[in-house]
Design an enzyme around this catalytic site. Structure first.
Site, short mmCIF file in Angstrom:
data_model
loop_
_atom_site.label_atom_id
_atom_site.label_comp_id
_atom_site.label_asym_id
_atom_site.label_seq_id
_atom_site.Cartn_x
_atom_site.Cartn_y
_atom_site.Cartn_z
N GLY A 195 -27.23 15.83 5.78
CA GLY A 195 -28.25 15.92 6.83
C GLY A 195 -28.73 17.35 7.04
O GLY A 195 -29.93 17.60 7.19
N THR A 196 -27.79 18.29 7.03
CA THR A 196 -28.16 19.71 7.19
C THR A 196 -29.06 20.17 6.06
O THR A 196 -30.05 20.87 6.27
CB THR A 196 -26.88 20.58 7.23
OG1 THR A 196 -26.13 20.25 8.40
CG2 THR A 196 -27.22 22.05 7.24
N GLN B 46 -11.61 20.28 11.70
CA GLN B 46 -11.01 20.30 13.04
C GLN B 46 -10.00 21.44 13.08
O GLN B 46 -8.79 21.23 12.97
CB GLN B 46 -10.35 18.95 13.35
CG GLN B 46 -11.35 17.80 13.38
CD GLN B 46 -10.68 16.47 13.70
OE1 GLN B 46 -10.60 16.05 14.85
NE2 GLN B 46 -10.20 15.80 12.66
N GLY C 147 0.78 -1.23 0.00
CA GLY C 147 0.00 0.00 0.00
C GLY C 147 0.81 1.27 0.00
O GLY C 147 0.24 2.36 -0.14
N GLU C 148 2.15 1.19 0.15
CA GLU C 148 2.96 2.40 0.12
C GLU C 148 2.89 3.06 -1.26
O GLU C 148 2.78 2.40 -2.28
CB GLU C 148 4.41 2.07 0.46
CG GLU C 148 4.63 1.68 1.91
CD GLU C 148 6.09 1.39 2.20
OE1 GLU C 148 6.95 1.69 1.34
OE2 GLU C 148 6.38 0.85 3.28
N ARG D 133 -25.59 20.83 16.68
CA ARG D 133 -25.03 19.53 16.32
C ARG D 133 -24.82 18.70 17.58
O ARG D 133 -23.83 18.88 18.29
CB ARG D 133 -23.70 19.69 15.59
CG ARG D 133 -23.85 20.15 14.15
CD ARG D 133 -22.55 19.97 13.38
NE ARG D 133 -22.68 20.35 11.99
CZ ARG D 133 -23.15 19.58 11.02
NH1 ARG D 133 -23.58 18.36 11.32
NH2 ARG D 133 -23.22 20.00 9.78
N ASP E 93 -23.70 26.48 1.14
CA ASP E 93 -22.73 26.03 2.14
C ASP E 93 -21.40 25.79 1.45
O ASP E 93 -21.32 25.78 0.22
CB ASP E 93 -23.22 24.74 2.81
CG ASP E 93 -22.74 24.61 4.25
OD1 ASP E 93 -21.83 25.37 4.65
OD2 ASP E 93 -23.27 23.74 4.97
N LYS F 296 -29.24 26.08 14.04
CA LYS F 296 -29.22 24.63 14.27
C LYS F 296 -28.21 24.28 15.35
O LYS F 296 -27.39 25.10 15.75
CB LYS F 296 -28.87 23.88 12.98
CG LYS F 296 -27.41 24.00 12.58
CD LYS F 296 -27.07 23.17 11.36
CE LYS F 296 -25.56 23.23 11.08
NZ LYS F 296 -25.18 22.50 9.88
#
Length: 314
Positions: free
Chosen positions: A229-230, A101, A41-42, A198, A222, A196
């Site tokens: 879902g939003t 994040q 996989g490298e 979360r 967006d 909303k």
């Protein structure tokens, strides 16, 4: 000007179609390279032409197929170009993965967007060219130049051709108000906001809608649609409050998990996206319209190469 001798565009495996569109727009051939995998996989990269003293533009969105594979492939290719003595390496990342994040919302959380910025810099990138970061402050995570494009003008051009005199632009959350205001300004429409919360990642609940949508044709905008879902919940809430129909649009069509099933909902009239990420056949609903970002990225690449202002594009 001998642009084809001093500037070269290469691509990873994430979105070669977009890289070819960029080459066609600029008028240069796509650079020759090979990306393969060892049996474990490298990632193995071979650059099949000289890049010594060349301005290299490497096109590779992260998250198009597998965000971890795409990112590692990008890093390995940057390292290959750096060791091949490229003069400058611009990582063209239409969709920047791990951008969600961007801060510590709770204790003991990583700031993955900063980690990715560090990895790209250490690998040898001289500059970053990207579009619609999930959080604008990610630009400050880099100690190298970053050019941040926006997909709103492309979306606005599309909706301007439709009759939206009775429309309203809706931000799906408080964080998207700036983007919604920009689109609304370009279309000369009012805005509304969905309030909303979360309770968990990829789970959203509509609490309230700020603004008037009754009898209006709604455009929800967006930066990305991931599990949708939003969008689905927002569309149903807007129709319940009297909206005539709901259009959804975004820059990055991630479309993971149950996204396609949710976007098939009759509550959503049309979904307008850009091709910062490829849309495989299984994700191509009839109601999904894909717009090309090649012209705006192509202009930005030429301006970077010629040391001209990129901000003047907007």
């Amino acid at each position: 000007m001998a642009r084809d001798r001093r500037m070269k565009i290469f691509t990873g495996t994430a979105h070669p179609e977009l890289a070819q569109e960029l080459c066609d727009y600029i008028g240069i051939p796509l650079g020759r390279s090979m990306v393969s995998r060892f049996s474990n996989g490298e990632i193995q990269v071979v650059i099949d032409e000289s890049v010594r003293g060349v301005d290299v533009f490497l096109v590779q969105p992260t998250g198009a197929t597998n965000v971890n594979e795409d990112l590692m492939e990008l890093l390995v290719m940057i390292d290959a170009f750096r060791r091949a003595s490229a003069r400058r390496i611009t990582a063209v990342i239409p969709h920047y993965g791990y951008a969600r994040q961007d801060r510590k919302a709770r204790g003991r959380e990583p700031i993955s967007a900063k980690l990715v910025a560090n990895l790209l810099t250490v690998a040898g990138a001289s500059r970053i060219l990207t579009m619609d970061l999930h959080a604008a402050q990610i630009q400050g995570f880099f100690d190298i130049p970053l050019d941040h494009l926006t997909g709103v003008p492309i979306l606005a051009d599309y909706f301007r051709k439709k009759d939206f005199h009775d429309g309203v632009v809706v931000a799906p959350d408080l964080g998207g108000v700036t983007r919604a205001r920009d689109l609304a300004h370009r279309l000369e429409l009012p805005i509304a906001i969905i309030d909303k919360r979360r309770p968990a990642p990829n789970v959203s609940e509509v609490m309230n809608i700020i603004g008037n949508v009754e009898g209006k044709r709604v455009i929800m905008v967006d930066d990305m649609i991931d599990t949708a879902g939003t969008i689905e919940e927002g569309a149903e809430a807007l129709l319940a409050l009297g909206a005539r129909e709901v259009y959804a649009c975004c820059t990055h069509p991630v479309l993971s998990g149950p996204a396609i099933e949710r976007l098939s909902s009759p509550a959503i009239t049309e979904v307008v996206v850009t091709n910062t990420m490829p849309l495989p056949p299984e994700k191509r609903l009839d109601k999904i319209v894909s717009l090309s970002v090649a012209p705006i990225f192509g202009e930005a690449i030429v301006r970077i190469f010629e040391d001209l202002s990129v901000s003047q594009l907007f």
